[in-house]
Write a protein that holds these residues in place. Sequence first.
Motif, short mmCIF file in Angstrom:
data_model
loop_
_atom_site.label_atom_id
_atom_site.label_comp_id
_atom_site.label_asym_id
_atom_site.label_seq_id
_atom_site.Cartn_x
_atom_site.Cartn_y
_atom_site.Cartn_z
N ILE A 1 0.82 -1.21 0.00
CA ILE A 1 0.00 0.00 0.00
C ILE A 1 0.85 1.26 0.00
O ILE A 1 0.49 2.28 -0.59
N VAL A 2 2.03 1.20 0.63
CA VAL A 2 2.95 2.34 0.59
C VAL A 2 3.44 2.56 -0.84
O VAL A 2 3.56 3.69 -1.30
N ARG A 3 3.70 1.46 -1.53
CA ARG A 3 4.10 1.57 -2.94
C ARG A 3 3.01 2.24 -3.76
O ARG A 3 3.29 3.12 -4.61
N ARG A 4 1.78 1.87 -3.54
CA ARG A 4 0.66 2.45 -4.29
C ARG A 4 0.45 3.91 -3.94
O ARG A 4 0.14 4.74 -4.81
N GLU A 5 0.61 4.27 -2.68
CA GLU A 5 0.36 5.64 -2.25
C GLU A 5 1.47 6.60 -2.68
O GLU A 5 1.21 7.76 -2.96
N THR A 6 2.71 6.12 -2.70
CA THR A 6 3.84 6.99 -3.03
C THR A 6 4.23 6.91 -4.49
O THR A 6 5.05 7.70 -4.96
N LYS A 7 3.66 5.94 -5.24
CA LYS A 7 3.99 5.73 -6.65
C LYS A 7 5.47 5.45 -6.86
O LYS A 7 6.04 5.81 -7.88
N SER A 8 6.11 4.85 -5.88
CA SER A 8 7.55 4.60 -5.97
C SER A 8 7.92 3.44 -5.06
O SER A 8 7.30 3.25 -4.01
N TRP A 9 8.95 2.68 -5.48
CA TRP A 9 9.48 1.63 -4.62
C TRP A 9 10.48 2.16 -3.61
O TRP A 9 10.88 1.44 -2.69
N THR A 10 10.89 3.40 -3.77
CA THR A 10 11.90 3.97 -2.88
C THR A 10 11.42 3.99 -1.44
O THR A 10 12.13 3.59 -0.51
N TRP A 11 10.18 4.45 -1.23
CA TRP A 11 9.66 4.60 0.13
C TRP A 11 9.45 3.26 0.83
O TRP A 11 9.91 3.06 1.96
N PRO A 12 8.77 2.28 0.21
CA PRO A 12 8.60 1.00 0.93
C PRO A 12 9.92 0.28 1.18
O PRO A 12 10.09 -0.34 2.24
N LEU A 13 10.86 0.34 0.23
CA LEU A 13 12.14 -0.31 0.45
C LEU A 13 12.92 0.40 1.57
O LEU A 13 13.59 -0.26 2.39
N ALA A 14 12.84 1.74 1.59
CA ALA A 14 13.50 2.48 2.68
C ALA A 14 12.88 2.12 4.03
O ALA A 14 13.58 1.96 5.04
N GLN A 15 11.54 1.97 4.06
CA GLN A 15 10.87 1.55 5.29
C GLN A 15 11.35 0.17 5.73
O GLN A 15 11.64 -0.05 6.91
N LEU A 16 11.42 -0.77 4.80
CA LEU A 16 11.82 -2.13 5.11
C LEU A 16 13.23 -2.17 5.70
O LEU A 16 13.47 -2.82 6.73
N LEU A 17 14.16 -1.46 5.07
CA LEU A 17 15.54 -1.45 5.55
C LEU A 17 15.65 -0.75 6.90
O LEU A 17 16.31 -1.24 7.82
N TYR A 18 15.01 0.40 7.04
CA TYR A 18 15.11 1.19 8.27
C TYR A 18 14.49 0.45 9.45
O TYR A 18 15.12 0.30 10.51
N MET A 19 13.26 -0.04 9.27
CA MET A 19 12.56 -0.67 10.38
C MET A 19 13.16 -2.04 10.73
O MET A 19 13.23 -2.40 11.91
N SER A 20 13.62 -2.79 9.73
CA SER A 20 14.25 -4.09 10.03
C SER A 20 15.56 -3.89 10.78
O SER A 20 15.85 -4.61 11.75
N GLY A 21 16.36 -2.90 10.34
CA GLY A 21 17.60 -2.60 11.04
C GLY A 21 17.36 -2.12 12.46
O GLY A 21 18.05 -2.54 13.41
N LEU A 22 16.36 -1.24 12.62
CA LEU A 22 16.02 -0.74 13.94
C LEU A 22 15.54 -1.87 14.85
O LEU A 22 15.91 -1.94 16.04
N ALA A 23 14.73 -2.78 14.30
CA ALA A 23 14.22 -3.92 15.08
C ALA A 23 15.36 -4.81 15.55
O ALA A 23 15.39 -5.26 16.71
N TYR A 24 16.31 -5.09 14.66
CA TYR A 24 17.42 -5.97 15.00
C TYR A 24 18.27 -5.35 16.13
O TYR A 24 18.60 -6.02 17.11
N VAL A 25 18.61 -4.07 15.98
CA VAL A 25 19.46 -3.41 16.97
C VAL A 25 18.77 -3.33 18.32
O VAL A 25 19.36 -3.64 19.37
N MET A 26 17.50 -2.92 18.33
CA MET A 26 16.78 -2.76 19.59
C MET A 26 16.51 -4.12 20.26
O MET A 26 16.56 -4.24 21.49
N ALA A 27 16.23 -5.15 19.46
CA ALA A 27 16.03 -6.49 20.03
C ALA A 27 17.34 -7.01 20.62
O ALA A 27 17.34 -7.67 21.67
N PHE A 28 18.46 -6.74 19.96
CA PHE A 28 19.78 -7.15 20.46
C PHE A 28 20.06 -6.49 21.82
O PHE A 28 20.47 -7.15 22.78
#
Length: 717
Positions: free
Chosen positions: A683-710
């Motif tokens: 849905i982020v891809r559809r709303e922003t008309k770009s893959w940049t935003w959802p991919l940036a979300q995936l990388l940012y949130m996954s990295g944040l989750a890993y660090v904070m869980a560690f």
Amino acid sequence: MSVTLQPEALQAERPATQRSVAKIALIGNPNSGKTSLFNQLTGLNQKVGNFPGVTVDKKTGISQITPNLKAQIIDLPGTYSLYPKSLDERVIIDLLYDPQSKHYPDLVIVTADASNLKRNLLLFTQLADLQIPSVLALNMMDVAEAEGVKIDIDALQRELGVPVFPMNARKGVGIAALKIVMSQQLEATSTVFYTLPEELKPLIASIKARFDLKNDYLALHYAHQYKSLKFLTEEESNWIAALLEADEFKSNAQQAAETIARYTRINEMLLDVVRVERVDKDEKFSNRLDQVLTHKVFGYVIFFGILFLIFQAIFAWASYPMDLIDLGITNLNGLIQENFSGPLVNLLTEGIIAGLGGVLVFVPQIAILFAFIAILEETGYMARVTFMMDKIMRKFGLNGKSVVPLISGVACAVPAVMSARTIENWKDRMITIFVTPLMSCSARIPVYTVLIALVVPEKYYLGFLNLQGLVLMALYLIGFLAAIFSALLLKVILKARERSYFIMEFPVYKMPRWKNVGLTILEKSKTFVFEAGKVIVAISVILWVLASYGPGNSFEVAEQQVLQQAQVKGWTPEETENHVASAQLESSYAGIVGHVIEPVIRPLGYDWKIGIALLTSFAAREVFVGTMSTIYSIGEEENVSTIKSKLLSEKDENGQPFFNPARSFSLMIFYLFAMQCVSTLAIVRRETKSWTWPLAQLLYMSGLAYVMAFITYHLFS
């Protein structure tokens, strides 16, 4: 330029047709009672979809207008005029400006707030000029009367040239009479309320000829809004652009002049049809209540108190129905396994029913959450929350309207991201979309519930403060803080010259319409069960297959190794059986995949079993629970234990509980931050008309989750 306004009857009449299902569109200002009317007309016969070509949610429903006529009711987004300012309002022009479309309505019902008729009539006069048969539903008559507003219905009807029906949509007053008029108006003539200036007529004639239009005002809107009309081809848009440039057409000036002229006519008309009798000059109840609920100190205290109540209720009130559902699933599995046996029975009990149980057991919590959200919206309090939070949100690169997506994100990130289109400023909208998935959605509730129950005792303080509820609220607050601080970071990174404005209308306070609340609970719970349920059950079946079979004769080899160890160590038959089940699971296809990723997640305290759950939950976060349920059902003689007991019985290599506070809180934090929802990415891809935003979300949130869980795992270790 002089503009005149006059109501005049049209000679052209829409041809009468025999139809079994008519298309009726509901349109009106925000807070005019449109949704209440939609619910009254359609009841439970509703469904949610997308408008053609766009990502805006639409509600449609079937209503039996007369014994011989059914109608498809289309609930359009709220708008103040036909000149849209936000993405969802543009849906309206696509629907109403293409007479050839199969979605073009046969009738438009305009809902108007009787206590604020002047503002509401602007939209009605614009719609009337499109020559679509229409009815004016004069809603909230009880509010108008309470404020001393008296409306001459007959006079207003004569002025507008269409049926005007006083009603109270919340209570269902006037619905039956409205249905009768709706069936009659399907073949009625319309009126013109606005006469175009003479200097525009050559331009309008050219557009009408080019697109075979019958209506002057519709042709004028083609000139104003050709860039936003999705049904026009690029060649057609370029043709209009060239025509407007040649005629030196000034869209903004024309819109302003039209709006002023319409309000001039509306003011003249209302002098004859509306009388205000102010017998009570005391401050309105809503205003007095606002002094407390929007107070710069007490307003926030009350708001957070309401949030506290919601999270306490999710645990305290939902526990009994959850226990009943859990017991029912357990007994059903036990009954089936007592009377039948074989691979298909194992698939049914340990795969399908176990996965389904992981969905149904959380329906009470989902229902309670949506019940509170619906009540806050119905009473008008949600708009006050938006207003209060505006000053705070602006400091973090957001605005007051960002609160609606953020709060909606507590329910589901998908509609929450879509609701951000009401934010006119591009930068504010992009930041809101980016950080909204950090809010803990309802899909995370099953994960939180199970993990909290494992390590947080069910204690009460002061007789009513539930410790588990406090921990749940803390997780939601952490998510909110992560969202606003991430927004602050984006505020610095993103550059935009566009200025941000905040305009919000306060509806009057009202008692919630419990029928609407019930419909919301039913609709959202159904969505959770059927949308999430399909994913969970499907993945549960796949997991059962992956966990029940392995390459070659790996299962037989694992069993022989365990039996040899059992003879040496003197295990009991029950202990031997458990070790066989564990060894076979580790040798299965699921175990192989889990072992591959185990080195990556080992620093977080996770093993290969949790690794399987992390992978499958990328489809949807709530799949974690179904996955764990399925994994720990393998090898059991009877699937009669709850998810909680399965996880509690798991031991680490030292014989200690595997799901200790360190691992459990680490998992909670991981799921709090991780972007584990394919639907949200889509849905982020559809709303922003770009893959940049959802991919940036995936990388940012996954990295944040890993660090904070560690950090969490090693902090609690």
